[in-house]
Design an enzyme around this catalytic site. Sequence first.
Site, mmCIF file in Angstrom:
data_model
loop_
_atom_site.group_PDB
_atom_site.id
_atom_site.type_symbol
_atom_site.label_atom_id
_atom_site.label_comp_id
_atom_site.label_asym_id
_atom_site.label_seq_id
_atom_site.Cartn_x
_atom_site.Cartn_y
_atom_site.Cartn_z
ATOM 1 C CE1 TYR A 167 -3.864 2.207 0.345
ATOM 2 C CE2 TYR A 167 -2.858 3.051 2.344
ATOM 3 C CZ TYR A 167 -3.833 3.131 1.370
ATOM 4 O OH TYR A 167 -4.769 4.146 1.423
ATOM 5 C CB VAL A 210 -13.456 5.045 12.772
ATOM 6 C CG1 VAL A 210 -14.716 5.752 13.236
ATOM 7 C CG2 VAL A 210 -12.250 5.945 12.985
ATOM 8 C CB SER A 211 -15.418 0.752 10.250
ATOM 9 O OG SER A 211 -14.102 0.400 9.923
ATOM 10 C CG ASN A 212 -12.443 -3.141 13.371
ATOM 11 O OD1 ASN A 212 -13.125 -3.497 12.407
ATOM 12 N ND2 ASN A 212 -11.272 -3.690 13.649
ATOM 13 C CE1 TYR A 226 -7.091 -5.096 16.794
ATOM 14 C CE2 TYR A 226 -6.145 -4.129 14.812
ATOM 15 C CZ TYR A 226 -7.108 -4.919 15.416
ATOM 16 O OH TYR A 226 -8.067 -5.529 14.658
ATOM 17 N N GLY A 227 -2.232 -3.150 20.525
ATOM 18 C CA GLY A 227 -1.053 -2.634 21.219
ATOM 19 C C GLY A 227 -1.475 -1.995 22.536
ATOM 20 N N PRO A 294 2.348 2.607 12.279
ATOM 21 C CG PRO A 294 1.837 3.891 10.414
ATOM 22 C CD PRO A 294 1.518 2.579 11.071
HETATM 23 P P1 NAD Z 1 -13.040 2.046 -0.443
HETATM 24 O O1 NAD Z 1 -12.474 0.690 -0.324
HETATM 25 O O2 NAD Z 1 -14.387 2.296 0.134
HETATM 26 O O3 NAD Z 1 -13.079 2.513 -1.964
HETATM 27 C C1 NAD Z 1 -12.189 2.056 -2.940
HETATM 28 C C2 NAD Z 1 -12.996 1.685 -4.165
HETATM 29 O O4 NAD Z 1 -12.109 1.253 -5.206
HETATM 30 C C3 NAD Z 1 -13.959 0.529 -3.911
HETATM 31 O O5 NAD Z 1 -15.228 0.875 -4.410
HETATM 32 C C4 NAD Z 1 -13.345 -0.632 -4.692
HETATM 33 O O6 NAD Z 1 -14.311 -1.561 -5.145
HETATM 34 C C5 NAD Z 1 -12.656 0.106 -5.820
HETATM 35 N N1 NAD Z 1 -11.543 -0.639 -6.426
HETATM 36 C C6 NAD Z 1 -10.520 -1.273 -5.792
HETATM 37 N N2 NAD Z 1 -9.681 -1.833 -6.674
HETATM 38 C C7 NAD Z 1 -10.190 -1.543 -7.908
HETATM 39 C C8 NAD Z 1 -9.782 -1.851 -9.236
HETATM 40 N N3 NAD Z 1 -8.684 -2.551 -9.462
HETATM 41 N N4 NAD Z 1 -10.547 -1.395 -10.256
HETATM 42 C C9 NAD Z 1 -11.672 -0.679 -10.035
HETATM 43 N N5 NAD Z 1 -12.102 -0.356 -8.802
HETATM 44 C C10 NAD Z 1 -11.373 -0.784 -7.756
HETATM 45 O O7 NAD Z 1 -11.973 3.036 0.195
HETATM 46 P P2 NAD Z 1 -12.036 4.605 0.451
HETATM 47 O O8 NAD Z 1 -11.786 4.813 1.880
HETATM 48 O O9 NAD Z 1 -13.243 5.198 -0.161
HETATM 49 O O10 NAD Z 1 -10.741 5.089 -0.323
HETATM 50 C C11 NAD Z 1 -10.798 5.839 -1.521
HETATM 51 C C12 NAD Z 1 -9.384 6.324 -1.857
HETATM 52 O O11 NAD Z 1 -8.913 7.200 -0.835
HETATM 53 C C13 NAD Z 1 -8.356 5.202 -1.975
HETATM 54 O O12 NAD Z 1 -7.490 5.483 -3.052
HETATM 55 C C14 NAD Z 1 -7.602 5.268 -0.672
HETATM 56 O O13 NAD Z 1 -6.293 4.804 -0.803
HETATM 57 C C15 NAD Z 1 -7.654 6.751 -0.384
HETATM 58 N N6 NAD Z 1 -7.482 6.990 1.060
HETATM 59 C C16 NAD Z 1 -8.510 6.752 1.925
HETATM 60 C C17 NAD Z 1 -8.323 6.966 3.291
HETATM 61 C C18 NAD Z 1 -9.429 6.712 4.280
HETATM 62 O O14 NAD Z 1 -9.174 6.847 5.486
HETATM 63 N N7 NAD Z 1 -10.634 6.374 3.868
HETATM 64 C C19 NAD Z 1 -7.089 7.406 3.758
HETATM 65 C C20 NAD Z 1 -6.060 7.620 2.849
HETATM 66 C C21 NAD Z 1 -6.282 7.425 1.502
HETATM 67 N N1 UDP Z 2 -6.556 -0.388 15.527
HETATM 68 C C1 UDP Z 2 -7.055 -0.748 16.780
HETATM 69 N N2 UDP Z 2 -8.151 -1.575 16.822
HETATM 70 C C2 UDP Z 2 -8.777 -2.031 15.702
HETATM 71 C C3 UDP Z 2 -8.265 -1.639 14.429
HETATM 72 C C4 UDP Z 2 -7.149 -0.813 14.386
HETATM 73 O O1 UDP Z 2 -6.544 -0.342 17.823
HETATM 74 O O2 UDP Z 2 -9.764 -2.766 15.820
HETATM 75 C C5 UDP Z 2 -5.398 0.539 15.490
HETATM 76 C C6 UDP Z 2 -4.308 0.149 14.511
HETATM 77 O O3 UDP Z 2 -3.377 -0.711 15.138
HETATM 78 C C7 UDP Z 2 -3.700 1.504 14.194
HETATM 79 C C8 UDP Z 2 -4.879 2.477 14.288
HETATM 80 O O4 UDP Z 2 -5.877 1.774 15.018
HETATM 81 O O5 UDP Z 2 -2.754 1.865 15.165
HETATM 82 C C9 UDP Z 2 -5.435 2.901 12.935
HETATM 83 O O6 UDP Z 2 -5.670 1.746 12.162
HETATM 84 P P1 UDP Z 2 -6.432 1.785 10.755
HETATM 85 O O7 UDP Z 2 -6.247 0.454 10.125
HETATM 86 O O8 UDP Z 2 -7.810 2.286 10.946
HETATM 87 O O9 UDP Z 2 -5.678 2.928 9.944
HETATM 88 P P2 UDP Z 2 -4.146 3.113 9.521
HETATM 89 O O10 UDP Z 2 -3.280 2.243 10.365
HETATM 90 O O11 UDP Z 2 -4.120 2.758 8.092
HETATM 91 O O12 UDP Z 2 -3.909 4.548 9.790
#
Ligand code: NAD
Ligand code: UDP
Length: 340
Positions: A167, A210-212, A226-227, A294
């Site tokens: 990623y 957050v969703s968890n 976690y941790g 991180p």
């Molecule tokens: P999400 O998983 O809800 O959305 C991603 C979408 O991309 C999904 O609908 C998935 O089906 C589609 N997808 C994945 N692989 C594909 C492929 N090969 N071809 C066509 N479609 C494909 O995630 P999100 O949170 O909405 O993220 C959207 C963007 O924002 C992503 O690029 C993600 O890296 C970036 N981003 C999100 C966050 C966050 O916290 N939500 C943080 C940093 C970056």
């Molecule tokens: N995390 C947690 N409990 C959970 C899922 C994640 O404590 O059920 C922690 C995870 O270890 C990380 C932080 O929450 O330190 C954010 O995790 P997330 O996967 O949401 O985002 P990212 O690590 O990509 O910023």
Amino acid sequence: HRMISQNNRVGFGGINSGGKIPLELKRKGLRIVVTGGAGFVGSHLVDRLIARGDSVIVVDNFFTGRKENVHHHFSNPRFELIRHDVVEPLLLEVDQIYHLACPASPVHYKHNPTNVVGTLNMLGLAKRVGAKFLLTSTSEVYGDPLQHPQVETYWGNVNPIGVRSCYDEGKRTAETLTMDYHRGAGVEVRIARIFNTYGPRMCIDDGRVVSNFVAQALRKEPLTVYGDGKQTRSFQFVSDLVEGLMRLMEGEHVGPFNLGNPGEFTMLELAQVVQETIDPNAKIEFRPNTEDDPHKRKPDISKAKELLGWEPKIPLRKGLPMMVSDFRQRIFGDHKEDGT
Ligand code: NAD
Ligand code: UDP
Ligand code: UDP
């Protein structure tokens, strides 16, 4: 295929308006592709673009996205949905490309070439039709940052061979490709580095914190920290992000721009906010942390403030309840939290 470039479009508007086109007029009829538009962030962006009067083509392979996120647009002639994997080439004629497609959470992103090959294809598309291209990159490009808060000029601290590197490095490569197409082929590009974002339509089971926590509290399960729970993240509500992405696309600056909410929380503090919002009796359970997690993350958003006139408006305690009502409905249907 009819080839239309942005210049043609602006020129067309300019004939009748003496070169000065009101913004709304220029926008009318813009054709915009949103890759990943059936996902969490993408679907909220699509709502705003459709409301603004644009025509939107969503390209999504439904890896993590859902038709339900966009089905309210199905009867709109300005909306189109294509099931397609962006790893394969795609021919379209559009004015702007918001490239969001990406397996965006730890349980989904491993071993997937979307970030590199998918981004290359969408840049190739942008180059061929003269479209503006916006990449949604991530705060993960900073890795486990040695600078706090993170400024766009920081190059990051990323493990190239770790479990998250597909990623992190995938998005870093996507940024590189984007800048190469900008410098080498003159593609008009924009780069957003998005920090942790939450809100309605977030994937319920993709393992993000957050969703968890929200799903766990609603289901009367313990919140899994976690941790030691002292690691920090900064959480942004989705409507703030969408506003930032649109300002970035419409503005004059390439970026990269940090788009995030500087309000920083430890995971234990987040668990407390979830308890306050949903269930004060929710229990907390500690679990081993994931590899290469991180320790801290907080955006410095001075650049976006200054050059895009953007800053987030919705603090965690205001945004969380809006997400909770969506999750409650999706988890329990029309029933109340206790299933009655
Ligand atoms: P999400 O998983 O809800 O959305 C991603 C979408 O991309 C999904 O609908 C998935 O089906 C589609 N997808 C994945 N692989 C594909 C492929 N090969 N071809 C066509 N479609 C494909 O995630 P999100 O949170 O909405 O993220 C959207 C963007 O924002 C992503 O690029 C993600 O890296 C970036 N981003 C999100 C966050 C966050 O916290 N939500 C943080 C940093 C970056
Ligand atoms: N995390 C947690 N409990 C959970 C899922 C994640 O404590 O059920 C922690 C995870 O270890 C990380 C932080 O929450 O330190 C954010 O995790 P997330 O996967 O949401 O985002 P990212 O690590 O990509 O910023
Ligand atoms: N591409 C695409 N749609 C287009 C134009 C290109 O999917 O409308 C893909 C193309 O298949 C290639 C990638 O984008 O894999 C890069 O295209 P580019 O023209 O920059 O590179 P080239 O094909 O010259 O190597």
